[in-house]
Design a protein around this motif. Structure first.
Motif, PDB file in Angstrom:
ATOM      1  N   MET A 157      -0.275   3.236   5.657  1.00  0.00           N
ATOM      2  CA  MET A 157       0.573   3.491   4.494  1.00  0.00           C
ATOM      3  C   MET A 157       1.924   2.785   4.563  1.00  0.00           C
ATOM      4  O   MET A 157       2.743   2.918   3.652  1.00  0.00           O
ATOM      5  N   CYS A 158       2.176   2.020   5.647  1.00  0.00           N
ATOM      6  CA  CYS A 158       3.536   1.539   5.904  1.00  0.00           C
ATOM      7  C   CYS A 158       3.688   0.027   5.750  1.00  0.00           C
ATOM      8  O   CYS A 158       2.720  -0.728   5.792  1.00  0.00           O
ATOM      9  N   GLN A 159       4.962  -0.381   5.619  1.00  0.00           N
ATOM     10  CA  GLN A 159       5.337  -1.791   5.614  1.00  0.00           C
ATOM     11  C   GLN A 159       6.685  -1.923   6.315  1.00  0.00           C
ATOM     12  O   GLN A 159       7.493  -0.983   6.328  1.00  0.00           O
ATOM     13  N   TRP A 160       6.927  -3.083   6.921  1.00  0.00           N
ATOM     14  CA  TRP A 160       8.198  -3.331   7.602  1.00  0.00           C
ATOM     15  C   TRP A 160       9.144  -4.011   6.620  1.00  0.00           C
ATOM     16  O   TRP A 160       8.873  -5.082   6.114  1.00  0.00           O
ATOM     17  N   LYS A 161      10.273  -3.359   6.371  1.00  0.00           N
ATOM     18  CA  LYS A 161      11.197  -3.843   5.339  1.00  0.00           C
ATOM     19  C   LYS A 161      12.630  -3.614   5.799  1.00  0.00           C
ATOM     20  O   LYS A 161      13.016  -2.483   6.105  1.00  0.00           O
ATOM     21  N   ASN A 162      13.388  -4.710   5.874  1.00  0.00           N
ATOM     22  CA  ASN A 162      14.795  -4.627   6.272  1.00  0.00           C
ATOM     23  C   ASN A 162      14.959  -3.883   7.607  1.00  0.00           C
ATOM     24  O   ASN A 162      15.778  -2.968   7.744  1.00  0.00           O
ATOM     25  N   ALA A 163      14.144  -4.281   8.600  1.00  0.00           N
ATOM     26  CA  ALA A 163      14.188  -3.714   9.952  1.00  0.00           C
ATOM     27  C   ALA A 163      13.913  -2.222   9.978  1.00  0.00           C
ATOM     28  O   ALA A 163      14.345  -1.508  10.877  1.00  0.00           O
ATOM     29  N   THR A 164      13.190  -1.749   8.981  1.00  0.00           N
ATOM     30  CA  THR A 164      12.854  -0.329   8.905  1.00  0.00           C
ATOM     31  C   THR A 164      11.412  -0.178   8.450  1.00  0.00           C
ATOM     32  O   THR A 164      10.921  -0.970   7.638  1.00  0.00           O
ATOM     33  N   GLY A 201       8.911   0.591  15.588  1.00  0.00           N
ATOM     34  CA  GLY A 201       8.524  -0.768  15.969  1.00  0.00           C
ATOM     35  C   GLY A 201       7.747  -1.491  14.881  1.00  0.00           C
ATOM     36  O   GLY A 201       7.001  -0.886  14.114  1.00  0.00           O
ATOM     37  N   THR A 202       7.929  -2.804  14.821  1.00  0.00           N
ATOM     38  CA  THR A 202       7.245  -3.614  13.810  1.00  0.00           C
ATOM     39  C   THR A 202       5.740  -3.533  13.943  1.00  0.00           C
ATOM     40  O   THR A 202       5.023  -3.311  12.959  1.00  0.00           O
ATOM     41  N   THR A 203       5.245  -3.696  15.169  1.00  0.00           N
ATOM     42  CA  THR A 203       3.797  -3.707  15.379  1.00  0.00           C
ATOM     43  C   THR A 203       3.162  -2.390  14.966  1.00  0.00           C
ATOM     44  O   THR A 203       2.140  -2.360  14.265  1.00  0.00           O
ATOM     45  N   SER A 204       3.772  -1.265  15.388  1.00  0.00           N
ATOM     46  CA  SER A 204       3.231   0.047  15.036  1.00  0.00           C
ATOM     47  C   SER A 204       3.303   0.279  13.538  1.00  0.00           C
ATOM     48  O   SER A 204       2.414   0.891  12.943  1.00  0.00           O
ATOM     49  N   CYS A 205       4.359  -0.238  12.931  1.00  0.00           N
ATOM     50  CA  CYS A 205       4.527  -0.051  11.486  1.00  0.00           C
ATOM     51  C   CYS A 205       3.445  -0.787  10.707  1.00  0.00           C
ATOM     52  O   CYS A 205       2.810  -0.242   9.802  1.00  0.00           O
ATOM     53  N   VAL A 206       3.234  -2.044  11.059  1.00  0.00           N
ATOM     54  CA  VAL A 206       2.244  -2.862  10.349  1.00  0.00           C
ATOM     55  C   VAL A 206       0.843  -2.287  10.527  1.00  0.00           C
ATOM     56  O   VAL A 206      -0.001  -2.370   9.626  1.00  0.00           O
ATOM     57  N   ALA A 207       0.589  -1.654  11.688  1.00  0.00           N
ATOM     58  CA  ALA A 207      -0.736  -1.102  11.953  1.00  0.00           C
ATOM     59  C   ALA A 207      -1.000   0.186  11.183  1.00  0.00           C
ATOM     60  O   ALA A 207      -2.156   0.582  11.014  1.00  0.00           O
ATOM     61  N   ALA A 208       0.053   0.865  10.712  1.00  0.00           N
ATOM     62  CA  ALA A 208      -0.114   2.124   9.982  1.00  0.00           C
ATOM     63  C   ALA A 208      -0.563   1.831   8.556  1.00  0.00           C
ATOM     64  O   ALA A 208       0.025   0.988   7.864  1.00  0.00           O
ATOM     65  N   CYS A 263      -7.053  -7.759   1.641  1.00  0.00           N
ATOM     66  CA  CYS A 263      -8.074  -6.910   1.021  1.00  0.00           C
ATOM     67  C   CYS A 263      -8.206  -5.569   1.745  1.00  0.00           C
ATOM     68  O   CYS A 263      -8.334  -4.515   1.118  1.00  0.00           O
ATOM     69  N   GLU A 264      -8.195  -5.595   3.084  1.00  0.00           N
ATOM     70  CA  GLU A 264      -8.457  -4.395   3.867  1.00  0.00           C
ATOM     71  C   GLU A 264      -7.375  -3.324   3.703  1.00  0.00           C
ATOM     72  O   GLU A 264      -7.654  -2.133   3.796  1.00  0.00           O
ATOM     73  N   THR A 265      -6.126  -3.735   3.498  1.00  0.00           N
ATOM     74  CA  THR A 265      -5.031  -2.758   3.438  1.00  0.00           C
ATOM     75  C   THR A 265      -4.354  -2.659   2.081  1.00  0.00           C
ATOM     76  O   THR A 265      -3.697  -1.654   1.785  1.00  0.00           O
ATOM     77  N   ALA A 266      -4.507  -3.656   1.251  1.00  0.00           N
ATOM     78  CA  ALA A 266      -3.798  -3.645  -0.041  1.00  0.00           C
ATOM     79  C   ALA A 266      -4.498  -2.779  -1.077  1.00  0.00           C
ATOM     80  O   ALA A 266      -3.864  -2.232  -1.983  1.00  0.00           O
ATOM     81  N   TYR A 267      -5.824  -2.650  -0.983  1.00  0.00           N
ATOM     82  CA  TYR A 267      -6.579  -1.938  -2.013  1.00  0.00           C
ATOM     83  C   TYR A 267      -7.355  -0.770  -1.416  1.00  0.00           C
ATOM     84  O   TYR A 267      -7.979  -0.904  -0.359  1.00  0.00           O
ATOM     85  N   GLY A 268      -7.301   0.345  -2.115  1.00  0.00           N
ATOM     86  CA  GLY A 268      -7.971   1.529  -1.625  1.00  0.00           C
ATOM     87  C   GLY A 268      -9.068   2.036  -2.534  1.00  0.00           C
ATOM     88  O   GLY A 268      -9.632   3.107  -2.287  1.00  0.00           O
ATOM     89  N   ASP A 269      -9.401   1.295  -3.601  1.00  0.00           N
ATOM     90  CA  ASP A 269     -10.457   1.738  -4.508  1.00  0.00           C
ATOM     91  C   ASP A 269     -11.254   0.535  -4.984  1.00  0.00           C
ATOM     92  O   ASP A 269     -10.824  -0.621  -4.875  1.00  0.00           O
ATOM     93  N   TRP A 270     -12.423   0.820  -5.562  1.00  0.00           N
ATOM     94  CA  TRP A 270     -13.358  -0.239  -5.954  1.00  0.00           C
ATOM     95  C   TRP A 270     -12.781  -1.151  -7.044  1.00  0.00           C
ATOM     96  O   TRP A 270     -12.859  -2.369  -6.958  1.00  0.00           O
ATOM     97  N   GLN A 305       4.921 -17.591   6.968  1.00  0.00           N
ATOM     98  CA  GLN A 305       3.805 -17.040   7.740  1.00  0.00           C
ATOM     99  C   GLN A 305       4.267 -15.873   8.612  1.00  0.00           C
ATOM    100  O   GLN A 305       3.584 -14.854   8.731  1.00  0.00           O
ATOM    101  N   ALA A 306       5.469 -16.010   9.201  1.00  0.00           N
ATOM    102  CA  ALA A 306       6.003 -14.940  10.042  1.00  0.00           C
ATOM    103  C   ALA A 306       6.324 -13.702   9.212  1.00  0.00           C
ATOM    104  O   ALA A 306       6.025 -12.577   9.609  1.00  0.00           O
ATOM    105  N   ASP A 307       6.942 -13.899   8.047  1.00  0.00           N
ATOM    106  CA  ASP A 307       7.270 -12.762   7.180  1.00  0.00           C
ATOM    107  C   ASP A 307       6.004 -12.072   6.679  1.00  0.00           C
ATOM    108  O   ASP A 307       5.939 -10.845   6.587  1.00  0.00           O
ATOM    109  N   CYS A 308       5.013 -12.878   6.330  1.00  0.00           N
ATOM    110  CA  CYS A 308       3.762 -12.335   5.804  1.00  0.00           C
ATOM    111  C   CYS A 308       3.081 -11.443   6.845  1.00  0.00           C
ATOM    112  O   CYS A 308       2.508 -10.407   6.502  1.00  0.00           O
ATOM    113  N   ALA A 309       3.203 -11.832   8.109  1.00  0.00           N
ATOM    114  CA  ALA A 309       2.549 -11.067   9.181  1.00  0.00           C
ATOM    115  C   ALA A 309       3.164  -9.685   9.362  1.00  0.00           C
ATOM    116  O   ALA A 309       2.531  -8.790   9.928  1.00  0.00           O
ATOM    117  N   THR A 310       4.407  -9.478   8.891  1.00  0.00           N
ATOM    118  CA  THR A 310       5.043  -8.162   9.034  1.00  0.00           C
ATOM    119  C   THR A 310       4.621  -7.193   7.946  1.00  0.00           C
ATOM    120  O   THR A 310       4.978  -6.012   8.004  1.00  0.00           O
TER     121      THR A 310
END
Length: 696
Positions: free
Chosen positions: A496-503, A487-494, A569-576, A549-554
């Motif tokens: 390490m993951c991103q929603w890409k081409n319905a996967t 699912g898109t919602t579960s994917c975006v919340a993980a 910021c919260e999900t894109a970067y993992g170091d200082w 805006q819709a694509d960005c939210a996925t």
């Protein structure tokens, strides 16, 4: 009493006795008169009433009309004084051949053999009318005085209670007569009189063979069946075998095999097997002794309940209930709010919150510790709704779990029909998951609610050994494997993951480690400054504003800001380093996470909730600013802001809010002046960490 002649010596006309005499002595001295003690007047002597040509009925009426002291002597066909009025003591009574002394009533009575009609015989307490012989005979108590003479007579039984002979009970035709004999009882259903069970039977076999009787094993005696006892008092006389069923209380739901306001056999006598016993809500099976007993709900007193090894006192409802451990039926267990049927142990246990009270003890397969509520709660795998699952930070809802099998082969349980040709599609159609071990096989799927990988594993090896988890090298924690999320919602919340081409796939940083491969993927962009492949948020800016805006939210690594898609910021970067390289972001040293810069936060709630208290809201200018501690780490920088002051009083110099910026200056230390609700009396700053849920 005066032995007056039966017939007057000389017939003559005289005034009535009542007019002649007013005193007993002179009245009784006249052969024609007698004193009627019942009315206190002088009346004609009974024998003066002659039968003549009168019918028997008319003669009887004339005799009794004189006085209640008179009765017809049918043998001699004359009206005579009753024996009870002739004699007042036993010796003189028994010397009269017409009379006999009644010890029960302490009264003299006519001999039964002198009574020739049913009514007269029945009215006499010592007599009974024999229908077959049409004779008046003595009743059994007066016919025999010993057991040996009483028992051979089929009309009589020896009453061991009173040690006297009594008539057999079946000879009584109504409840009154039957109940007047202590050895008998009246059956209101059959309208028959029966001998008492304890007198009729001496052994259990003969007792239990009688449908009206039951054996009292406690006292070793035969008793009447409890359901034949009509009152609560009667029922309470035999507490070892009978119990009075009370009316159903308001709101009470009772599925019992007994009727309220009736007497019933105790649970032990009513049921001999567990299913029947447990089927009655007033009873329960005692597994230790193997017999049925009263249900704990029937125990009213708190101390009695606590002392009962099979019961527990529920203070919330002020009632006694079964101990969960003795409940063997899964349905019954599920119906008790304080019990929990364990699919792991196949037993009924107390709910996790009552089973364990600390994080150290909350560790079995059924339960887990919830940091959010500081309680032991049901394990994620046992939660069956999305809302309940998502409410716990340790759990994640996996809507695609029907295709996920247990990671470890020993944990897999067969599912579906093994005779069909199985594939992933076949298994899914059966509600099962698919794995290839020694052959294509369907297994029971993992529960939809599962312990998040972050909470389940702490090391790389344990994490990667689970088929649905993968190690997040950026955050040094275990995370959900993107390929098992549908699912898109579960994917975006993980993380390490991103929603890409319905996967759901890994983010660019986890897919590629070199510029060539990274740049070959249009969704990724190589960050040369930090030598890292990143999701390219600008790829979501190619369409209309709404589409962008819709694509960005996925994309969990991106955020919609300033009408364009930018790195989150919260999900894109993992170091200082990479975090601070983006002007929109700031690194939270306390939480070890990248945060959105304070100045970009638009409301007080966003401002106060960001990070570990890095920001503060300025009401006067309605902006969010980074507090002094996080703005500057040198005295030079701190001095550039008039709202801050360099504090050298502590063990480590820090930039603090200046005193004139504090509404009420505290007296603890300069540290206390910074945040009055986040310091202890020693002036140390208390950092309030918030647990961030990894997925869902």
């Amino acid at each position: 009493n005066t032995q007056k002649p039966l017939n007057p010596p000389v017939p003559k006309c005289a005034r009535p006795c009542g007019l002649r005499y007013s005193q007993p002595a002179v009245c009784n001295s006249d052969v024609d008169c007698m004193w009627d003690v019942t009315v206190g007047t002088c009346v004609a002597f009974c024998a003066r009433i002659a039968a003549g040509s009168k019918t028997a009925a008319a003669f009887g009426d004339a005799c009794r009309a004189v006085s209640v002291m008179c009765e017809v002597d049918s043998i001699h066909n004359q009206c005579d004084v009753k024996c009870g009025y002739r004699y007042s003591e036993v010796n003189s009574c028994n010397q009269d051949s017409e009379c006999i002394w009644n010890n029960d009533l302490q009264k003299c009575q006519r001999q039964c053999a002198l009574m020739t009609n049913n009514q007269q015989c029945t009215d006499a307490p010592m007599c009974e009318w024999e229908l077959d012989t049409t004779l008046c005979t003595y009743r059994c108590p007066y016919r025999y005085t010993t057991n040996t003479t009483c028992v051979p007579d089929v009309q009589c039984d020896w009453n061991y209670d009173s040690n006297r002979c009594e008539s057999t009970c079946n000879r009584f035709m109504n409840a009154g007569d039957c109940s007047s004999v202590s050895s008998c009882w009246w059956h209101y259903g059959n309208l028959e009189c029966f001998k008492r069970c304890d007198l009729a039977f001496e052994g259990q076999a003969s007792c239990d063979n009688d449908p009206n009787c039951q054996w009292d094993t406690v006292n070793g005696i035969c008793r009447r069946n409890c359901d034949l006892l009509l009152t609560e008092n009667q029922c309470d006389q035999w507490p070892d075998i009978c119990v009075f069923i009370l009316p159903i209380a308001s709101g009470e739901i009772r599925y019992s095999n007994t009727t309220p306001n009736t007497c019933a056999a105790t649970c032990k006598l009513r049921y001999g097997d567990q299913p029947s016993c447990d089927g009655d809500t007033l009873c329960m099976w005692d597994v230790d002794v193997g017999s049925c007993r009263p249900h704990c709900s029937q125990v009213a007193a708190t101390n009695d309940c606590i002392a009962d090894r099979l019961c527990q006192w529920r203070p919330s409802s002020s009632s006694c209930a079964k101990e969960c451990a003795i409940v063997t039926n899964a349905t019954e267990c599920a119906g008790l709010s304080f019990c929990d049927y364990s699919p792991n142990y196949l037993t009924c246990k107390k709910v996790c919150g009552e089973r364990y009270t600390s994080v150290d003890t909350c560790s079995d397969l059924d339960c887990m510790w919830d940091d959010g509520s500081s309680n032991c709660v049901k394990a994620c795998e046992r939660i069956d709704t999305n809302n309940a699952c998502s409410a716990l930070s340790e759990c994640v809802w996996d809507a695609s779990s029907s295709v996920v099998c247990a990671a470890l082969v020993p944990d897999r349980v067969s599912c579906g029909n093994s005779t069909v040709v199985l594939s992933q599609t076949d298994c899914a159609a059966l509600g099962c998951c698919f794995e290839v071990t020694s052959g294509a096989t369907c297994y029971a799927p993992e529960p939809k609610c599962q312990r998040s990988c972050t909470m389940k594993y702490l090391t790389l090896l344990d994490c990667n050994a689970d088929s649905i988890c993968q190690w997040d090298s950026v955050r040094s924690q275990c995370s959900r494997k993107c390929s098992v999320i549908t699912g898109t919602t579960s994917c975006v919340a993980a993380s390490m993951c991103q929603w890409k081409n319905a996967t759901c796939v890994n983010q660019c940083i986890y897919q590629y480690t070199n510029p060539t491969d990274c740049e070959a993927d249009p969704a990724c962009n190589w960050d040369a400054a930090v030598a890292t492949c990143r999701n390219d948020c600008t790829r979501h800016n190619a369409g209309t504003t709404a589409e962008n805006q819709a694509d960005c939210a996925t994309d969990s690594t991106c955020v919609w800001a300033n009408n364009e898609c930018e790195p989150n910021c919260e999900t894109a970067y993992g170091d200082w380093g990479t975090c601070e390289s983006n002007a929109r972001c700031m690194w939270d040293m306390d939480d070890g996470q990248c945060r959105t810069s304070c100045g970009l936060l638009q409301s007080p709630s966003e401002c106060f909730s960001t990070g570990s208290g890095m920001c503060e809201w300025k009401d006067t200018v309605t902006v969010c600013e980074k507090i002094c501690e996080y703005q500057f780490n040198t005295s030079t920088g701190c001095a550039t802001n008039s709202k801050c002051v360099w504090d050298t009083t502590g063990s480590s110099p820090l930039c603090r809010k200046s005193c004139d910026q504090i509404g009420a200056c505290l007296l603890y230390t300069s540290d206390a002046a910074d945040e009055e609700d986040s310091v202890d009396l020693g002036g140390r700053r208390i950092i309030k960490k918030k647990k961030k849920k990894e997925e869902g």
